[in-house]
Scaffold this active site. Sequence first.
Site, mmCIF file in Angstrom:
data_model
loop_
_atom_site.group_PDB
_atom_site.id
_atom_site.type_symbol
_atom_site.label_atom_id
_atom_site.label_comp_id
_atom_site.label_asym_id
_atom_site.label_seq_id
_atom_site.Cartn_x
_atom_site.Cartn_y
_atom_site.Cartn_z
ATOM 1 N N ASP A 9 0.949 -1.336 0.111
ATOM 2 C CA ASP A 9 -0.179 -0.144 -0.093
ATOM 3 C C ASP A 9 0.990 1.172 -0.098
ATOM 4 O OD1 ASP A 9 -2.751 0.923 2.230
ATOM 5 O OD2 ASP A 9 -1.278 2.276 0.748
ATOM 6 N N ILE A 10 0.716 1.990 -0.833
ATOM 7 C CA ILE A 10 1.792 3.192 -1.161
ATOM 8 C C ILE A 10 1.727 4.260 0.045
ATOM 9 C CG2 ILE A 10 0.084 4.783 -2.329
ATOM 10 C CD1 ILE A 10 2.694 5.151 -4.315
ATOM 11 N N ASN A 23 -7.014 12.778 -10.430
ATOM 12 C CA ASN A 23 -7.703 12.975 -11.521
ATOM 13 C C ASN A 23 -7.620 14.638 -11.661
ATOM 14 O OD1 ASN A 23 -9.870 14.857 -10.181
ATOM 15 N ND2 ASN A 23 -10.420 12.577 -9.244
ATOM 16 N N VAL A 32 -5.761 4.824 -5.577
ATOM 17 C CA VAL A 32 -4.605 5.506 -4.610
ATOM 18 C C VAL A 32 -5.100 6.782 -4.147
ATOM 19 C CG1 VAL A 32 -2.356 6.237 -5.367
ATOM 20 C CG2 VAL A 32 -2.831 4.267 -6.211
ATOM 21 N N ASP A 33 -5.894 7.739 -4.910
ATOM 22 C CA ASP A 33 -6.150 9.004 -4.684
ATOM 23 C C ASP A 33 -7.127 9.006 -3.315
ATOM 24 O OD1 ASP A 33 -7.959 11.650 -6.723
ATOM 25 O OD2 ASP A 33 -6.617 11.717 -4.859
ATOM 26 N N THR A 122 -3.629 2.251 -14.396
ATOM 27 C CA THR A 122 -3.810 0.815 -14.333
ATOM 28 C C THR A 122 -5.025 0.419 -13.795
ATOM 29 O OG1 THR A 122 -2.551 0.500 -12.740
ATOM 30 C CG2 THR A 122 -1.290 0.350 -14.728
HETATM 31 N N1 APR Z 1 -1.582 1.714 -2.965
HETATM 32 C C1 APR Z 1 -0.672 1.222 -4.151
HETATM 33 N N2 APR Z 1 -1.537 0.802 -5.281
HETATM 34 C C2 APR Z 1 -2.805 1.108 -5.041
HETATM 35 C C3 APR Z 1 -3.324 1.531 -3.912
HETATM 36 C C4 APR Z 1 -2.708 1.763 -2.876
HETATM 37 N N3 APR Z 1 -3.142 1.965 -1.604
HETATM 38 N N4 APR Z 1 -4.728 1.427 -4.329
HETATM 39 C C5 APR Z 1 -4.852 1.001 -5.621
HETATM 40 N N5 APR Z 1 -3.717 0.911 -6.095
HETATM 41 C C6 APR Z 1 -3.379 0.676 -7.462
HETATM 42 C C7 APR Z 1 -4.462 -0.112 -8.057
HETATM 43 O O1 APR Z 1 -4.697 -1.352 -8.060
HETATM 44 C C8 APR Z 1 -3.960 0.304 -9.903
HETATM 45 O O2 APR Z 1 -3.114 -0.831 -9.913
HETATM 46 O O3 APR Z 1 -3.080 1.660 -8.088
HETATM 47 C C9 APR Z 1 -3.224 1.523 -9.633
HETATM 48 C C10 APR Z 1 -4.018 2.781 -10.201
HETATM 49 O O4 APR Z 1 -5.261 2.481 -9.892
HETATM 50 P P1 APR Z 1 -6.167 3.886 -9.478
HETATM 51 O O5 APR Z 1 -5.884 4.308 -8.242
HETATM 52 O O6 APR Z 1 -7.707 3.644 -9.862
HETATM 53 O O7 APR Z 1 -5.569 5.234 -10.539
HETATM 54 P P2 APR Z 1 -5.979 5.459 -11.955
HETATM 55 O O8 APR Z 1 -6.292 4.158 -12.828
HETATM 56 O O9 APR Z 1 -4.600 6.106 -12.437
HETATM 57 O O10 APR Z 1 -7.232 6.245 -12.227
HETATM 58 C C11 APR Z 1 -7.100 7.621 -11.591
HETATM 59 O O11 APR Z 1 -9.256 7.072 -10.227
HETATM 60 O O12 APR Z 1 -9.149 7.133 -8.032
HETATM 61 C C12 APR Z 1 -9.556 7.713 -9.267
HETATM 62 O O13 APR Z 1 -9.372 9.915 -8.282
HETATM 63 C C13 APR Z 1 -8.690 8.946 -9.374
HETATM 64 O O14 APR Z 1 -10.075 9.927 -11.135
HETATM 65 C C14 APR Z 1 -8.740 9.261 -10.873
HETATM 66 C C15 APR Z 1 -8.882 7.803 -11.321
#
Ligand code: APR
Length: 168
Positions: A9-10, A23, A32-33, A122
Site C-alpha cells: 500500500d503506497i 484526476n 490511490v487517490d 492501471t
Molecule cells: N497503494 C498502491 N497502489 C494502489 C493502492 C494503494 N493504496 N490503491 C490502488 N492501487 C493501485 C490499483 O490497483 C491500480 O493498479 O493503483 C493503480 C492505479 O489505480 P487507480 O488508483 O484507480 O488510478 P488510475 O487508474 O490512475 O485512475 C485514476 O481513479 O481514484 C481515481 O481520482 C482518481 O479519477 C482518478 C482515477
Amino acid sequence: MNITLVRGDITEQHADAIVNAANSSLLGGGGVDGAIHRKGGPDILAACRALRASHYGRGLPTGQAVATTAGRLDARWVIHTVGPVHSPDEDRSALLASCHRAALRVADELGARTVAFPAISTGVYRWPVDDAARIAVRAVREAETSVEEVRFVLFDERAYEAFAAHVR
Ligand code: APR
C-alpha cells in the site's frame, strides 16, 4: 538512480515524495487517490483546493504533476499527477510517460531523493498493466533526475509481476 519494487500500500511507504494517481480536479477520488486523502488527512485536500484557486483553475492537465504537503503520510510531499485514460483507438503512451517525467521534475525541484510511484492509470483508467509497466519503467530510466530511488509500489501480485518483468 535505483529502481525498486515493493508489493503493498503506497500510503504505508516512507519516502520523500509519494506520487498520487489523481484526476484533473485534484479533489480526490477512489483507488490511490482515495487512500492518500484518507490516510494523509485534510491538509492535502486543502492544499489541492488552494492550487485549484491559484495556478490550476481549470484543473491539472493529464500528464502534468504538482506537489502538496503529504499531511499525515510518512513522506514530505505528495506529487499529484493525472494519468491518461486508456483508449483502444488513440495511443496516449506519451501522456503516461509524461506523468513519470513530470513527477521526477517536481521531485528534483523539491530536492526529493526517494520517490514512490503507484502503477498510474492501471486501475480506474483501465491501462493494461503490462504496457503501463513498460512505459513507466522506460520513462523513469530515461529521465535526467537527481532522484536516487524510484520505488514502484504495487498493490497486487499481477502488477508486481508486470513491473518485475520490465525492471529485470
Ligand atoms: N497503494 C498502491 N497502489 C494502489 C493502492 C494503494 N493504496 N490503491 C490502488 N492501487 C493501485 C490499483 O490497483 C491500480 O493498479 O493503483 C493503480 C492505479 O489505480 P487507480 O488508483 O484507480 O488510478 P488510475 O487508474 O490512475 O485512475 C485514476 O481513479 O481514484 C481515481 O481520482 C482518481 O479519477 C482518478 C482515477
